[in-house]
Design an enzyme around this catalytic site. Structure first.
Site, PDB file in Angstrom:
ATOM      1  N   LYS A 242       3.500  -2.337  -7.294  1.00 49.20           N
ATOM      2  CA  LYS A 242       4.897  -2.210  -7.695  1.00 49.20           C
ATOM      3  C   LYS A 242       5.856  -2.832  -6.689  1.00 49.20           C
ATOM      4  CE  LYS A 242       8.260  -0.640 -10.242  1.00 49.20           C
ATOM      5  NZ  LYS A 242       8.513  -1.278 -11.547  1.00 49.20           N
TER       6      LYS A 242
ATOM      7  N   HIS B  36       9.326 -31.477 -25.287  1.00 47.65           N
ATOM      8  CA  HIS B  36       8.981 -32.220 -24.081  1.00 47.65           C
ATOM      9  C   HIS B  36       7.624 -31.790 -23.523  1.00 47.65           C
ATOM     10  CE1 HIS B  36      12.902 -34.213 -23.697  1.00 47.65           C
ATOM     11  NE2 HIS B  36      13.385 -33.097 -24.223  1.00 47.65           N
TER      12      HIS B  36
ATOM     13  N   TRP C 143      -3.703  -1.829  -1.466  1.00 48.96           N
ATOM     14  CA  TRP C 143      -3.672  -3.129  -2.148  1.00 48.96           C
ATOM     15  C   TRP C 143      -4.168  -4.124  -1.123  1.00 48.96           C
ATOM     16  CZ3 TRP C 143      -1.503  -7.979  -1.657  1.00 48.96           C
ATOM     17  CH2 TRP C 143      -1.493  -8.779  -2.811  1.00 48.96           C
TER      18      TRP C 143
ATOM     19  N   GLU D 285       1.513  -9.781 -17.233  1.00 50.10           N
ATOM     20  CA  GLU D 285       1.271  -8.733 -16.244  1.00 50.10           C
ATOM     21  C   GLU D 285       0.323  -7.661 -16.743  1.00 50.10           C
ATOM     22  OE1 GLU D 285       5.116  -8.051 -13.437  1.00 50.10           O
ATOM     23  OE2 GLU D 285       5.412  -7.608 -15.547  1.00 50.10           O
TER      24      GLU D 285
ATOM     25  N   ARG E 286       1.585   1.592  -5.899  1.00 51.46           N
ATOM     26  CA  ARG E 286       1.766   0.637  -4.806  1.00 51.46           C
ATOM     27  C   ARG E 286       0.471  -0.081  -4.448  1.00 51.46           C
ATOM     28  NH1 ARG E 286       6.641   1.832  -2.153  1.00 51.46           N
ATOM     29  NH2 ARG E 286       5.944   0.561  -0.389  1.00 51.46           N
TER      30      ARG E 286
ATOM     31  N   LYS F  14       6.021 -10.113 -18.843  1.00 51.94           N
ATOM     32  CA  LYS F  14       5.539  -8.772 -19.178  1.00 51.94           C
ATOM     33  C   LYS F  14       4.163  -8.844 -19.833  1.00 51.94           C
ATOM     34  CE  LYS F  14       7.538  -6.698 -17.169  1.00 51.94           C
ATOM     35  NZ  LYS F  14       8.540  -7.422 -16.461  1.00 51.94           N
TER      36      LYS F  14
ATOM     37  N   ASN G  87       0.601   0.161   6.166  1.00 48.28           N
ATOM     38  CA  ASN G  87       1.095  -0.666   5.072  1.00 48.28           C
ATOM     39  C   ASN G  87       1.792  -1.865   5.696  1.00 48.28           C
ATOM     40  OD1 ASN G  87       2.175  -1.763   2.697  1.00 48.28           O
ATOM     41  ND2 ASN G  87       3.936  -0.386   2.733  1.00 48.28           N
ATOM     42  N   GLY G  88       1.279  -3.062   5.447  1.00 46.27           N
ATOM     43  CA  GLY G  88       1.881  -4.259   6.013  1.00 46.27           C
ATOM     44  C   GLY G  88       0.817  -5.264   6.399  1.00 46.27           C
TER      45      GLY G  88
ATOM     46  N   CYS H 173       0.844  -1.195   0.000  1.00 47.81           N
ATOM     47  CA  CYS H 173       0.000   0.000   0.000  1.00 47.81           C
ATOM     48  C   CYS H 173       0.879   1.244   0.000  1.00 47.81           C
ATOM     49  CB  CYS H 173      -0.897   0.012   1.233  1.00 47.81           C
ATOM     50  SG  CYS H 173      -1.917  -1.468   1.399  1.00 47.81           S
TER      51      CYS H 173
ATOM     52  N   GLU I 183      11.119 -13.447 -19.144  1.00 49.48           N
ATOM     53  CA  GLU I 183      10.783 -12.058 -18.866  1.00 49.48           C
ATOM     54  C   GLU I 183       9.759 -11.527 -19.856  1.00 49.48           C
ATOM     55  OE1 GLU I 183      10.867  -8.152 -17.198  1.00 49.48           O
ATOM     56  OE2 GLU I 183      11.152 -10.188 -16.442  1.00 49.48           O
TER      57      GLU I 183
END
Length: 612
Positions: free
Chosen positions: A607, A508, A74, A492, A27, A489, A100-101, A2, A485
């Site tokens: 983030k 495979h 969040w 996301e 955030r 992306k 935040n936590g 957050c 990566e």
């Protein structure tokens, strides 16, 4: 995860707080709220949705106040809605908190408080915390700051909190454990925030609160003490951040801006460290530890998400150049098993924010086993640089877009410098190769610029695959982590299912997915496995797969067998990921935009992952 911001001073608090929340919205952005203290009392306003929804809701309200705080959320405990949004009141309504936590033992505390008659309006652990502080204060008869200190000694979990009381319009109380908190110091005014972005417009003097510290602002004075009630002398840092760096600068999205900033950010990550003409390479923060790195029997790299992918690239480079055994671990898994760590091991922790909770926990585990810990981080003053023995900042500049782009290339650049210097000290590369690599590194920013010139072509390719339901990314060697990566992306920000694989693993299992509706992105640059990757492409085409190939400039062989090619300049094999990842970033960006996604704030993500 957050974002929190608070202010006390001579300015109007609400405009400052709401602007701060907008800068911290990366955030978390499922709900937001503010608390203001004025002649009408301590008032809390909350709204599900983005900060803009809160701002619209409050457009016609009287919001005059010289003290206030805000929160953008969040969700962890309780669904995103108006009630679960922060700030939260104490039971008597005289205190308010932003947090935040995660408070891990909140359920036990809540049960005890309910037995005492406390009534909770939300499902959050944060509301439990402010009720608990209120209860401790009433039970002990102590001051508010002492009640905060005593309550936090009983709390298990992570927190960055700010508390307001209706009893004192000059007082803010903040505390930190495991979640970041920065205090800005102005002239007769103070700012609190999760990071420096809401503060930089007003002051460059900041204090980074450490774990287990409490900050009390009252009557224009700042005092810091530990949970053990020991007075601390605050160390004031000067921010190097500039306001322009946290604005879009004419780009439609922060992500696009950050993709196009990479020539500069890669250059900045080498600035003062590399002078190819002199054969000079020096990482100041590691100067006294490079011999230990070169002599290490093993390097363990830990990270999460994109940072983990950067670590995978580094694994190839360290082993190829320095002949050091390297293992790359998810920090989130490393800390929950009993890893074999020896005293002569080097552990390299990678994090853009420097606040990743799992990575910080993994660092503490490795330190407990007497390993030497290096950090590779972007944010100056963050927790990981303070928790490690040595390290190097990436100097990529603020990264606001939730999907990491320039942080990845800066991390890979710094890790490459570390590997090259270790190899030179160890004697596993020649002087000629050493100088050649430094020259090639200095040329990378210009070559990235050249790749970015293909943006229009990549946008056109993206338009063809906008509504594809799946993607496969394939690469070999150093390009395998780049494939991972690229897939990350796309997932996301476009919400398309995508998977990255080593190209040789296609037979495979993943080859069963190939048909005319399956886009396959090949990283097919000219290196030692080129012929193998050509064979893999032919296997996909034989099954009617649609192939997008990232190839070395001038490659005509692959161009004639695939549907689309994107060229990148030639460079040394170990530096290819710095170029081959750029088209994948642009491809994911344009696909997401064409699908109408919010690329800077993708759903369910934040983030900085500061909770476990």
């Amino acid at each position: 995860m957050c974002g929190i911001v608070a202010y006390v001073g001579h300015r109007e608090a609400y405009p400052l707080v709401i602007k701060g929340l907008q800068r911290l919205e990366y955030r978390g952005y499922d709900s937001s709220g503010v608390a203001l203290l004025n002649g009408h009392g301590l008032n809390v306003y909350k709204k599900k949705g983005k900060v803009s929804d809160l701002k619209a809701e409050l457009a016609d309200k009287e919001l005059t106040a010289k003290i206030g705080m805000g929160h953008t959320r969040w969700a962890t405990h309780g669904e995103p809605n108006d009630i679960n949004a922060h700030p939260h009141y104490s039971d008597d309504g005289k205190l308010a908190i932003i947090h935040n936590g995660i408070i891990e033992n909140y359920a036990t505390i809540k049960q005890k408080l309910q037995q005492k008659g406390h009534v909770f309006k939300s499902q959050t652990d944060s509301e439990v915390l402010i009720h608990f502080i209120e209860d401790v204060r009433k039970e002990t008869g102590k001051s508010l700051e002492e009640a905060v200190r005593l309550a936090l000694q009983e709390v298990v979990g992570a927190y960055a909190i700010v508390i307001m009381t209706e009893e004192n319009p000059t007082q803010l109380i903040a505390a930190r454990k495991g979640s970041p908190l920065v205090i800005g110091i102005g002239i007769n005014e103070f700012f609190f925030a999760s990071d420096a972005t809401p503060i930089i417009e007003y002051t460059k003097d900041v204090v980074y609160l450490d774990d287990y510290e409490i900050a009390v602002v009252r009557d224009n004075e700042l005092n810091i003490l530990s949970l053990d009630n020991v007075q601390k002398t605050p160390y004031i840092h000067k921010l190097e951040l500039e306001l322009e760096a946290i604005e879009k600068g004419g780009y439609e999205h922060f992500m696009l801006k950050e993709i196009f900033e990479q020539p500069r950010s890669i250059c900045d990550s080498m600035r003062g460290r590399v002078r190819a003409e002199d054969g000079h390479l020096q990482l100041g923060g590691l100067r006294n530890h490079m011999d230990k790195l070169a002599a290490a029997g093993r390097v363990v790299i830990i990270g999460c998400g994109t940072s983990w992918h950067a670590g995978l690239v580094a694994e190839y480079i360290f082993e190829e150049l320095a002949r050091i055994n390297v293992e790359v671990e998810y920090a989130s898994e490393f800390r929950y098993r009993n890893p074999v760590i020896r005293e002569n091991d080097i552990v390299i922790a990678i994090s853009q924010s420097g606040e990743t909770a799992d990575t910080l926990a993994a660092i503490e585990l490795a330190k407990s086993k007497s390993a030497t810990i290096f950090g590779v981080c972007n944010v100056v003053g963050s927790s990981i640089p303070r928790a490690t023995h040595a390290g190097a900042y990436t100097h990529a500049g603020p990264e606001i877009g939730v999907a990491s782009t320039k942080a990845f290339t800066a991390q890979v650049t710094v890790l490459t410098l570390m590997a090259i210097e270790a190899a030179k000290r160890k004697g596993t590369i020649s002087e000629d190769l050493y100088r050649q690599l430094l020259i090639e590194l200095e040329n990378i920013p210009e070559k990235v610029k050249k790749v970015l010139e293909s943006a229009a072509k990549i946008k056109e390719i993206a338009s063809i695959f906008t509504y594809s339901r799946n993607f496969i990314y394939l690469g070999r060697g150093l390009n395998f982590p780049v494939a991972l990566e690229g897939a990350l992306k796309l997932k996301e920000i476009s919400y398309i299912h995508a998977e990255g694989y080593p190209a040789a693993e296609m037979k495979h299992g993943p080859i069963a997915l190939i048909d005319e509706d399956m886009p396959v992105v090949f990283l097919a640059t000219k290196d030692s496995s080129y012929e193998k990757i050509v064979s893999n492409i032919q296997e996909v085409k034989a099954r009617k797969g649609r192939v997008i190939a990232i190839v070395t400039e001038g490659d005509t062989l692959i161009k004639d067998m695939v549907d689309f090619v994107i060229e990148i300049p030639r460079t040394h094999d170990i530096l290819v990921p710095l170029l081959s990842v750029i088209p994948l970033q642009l491809l994911s960006y344009y696909v997401a935009v064409m699908r109408g996604r919010n690329v800077d704030q993708p759903r369910n993500l934040a983030k900085s992952v500061t909770v476990e």
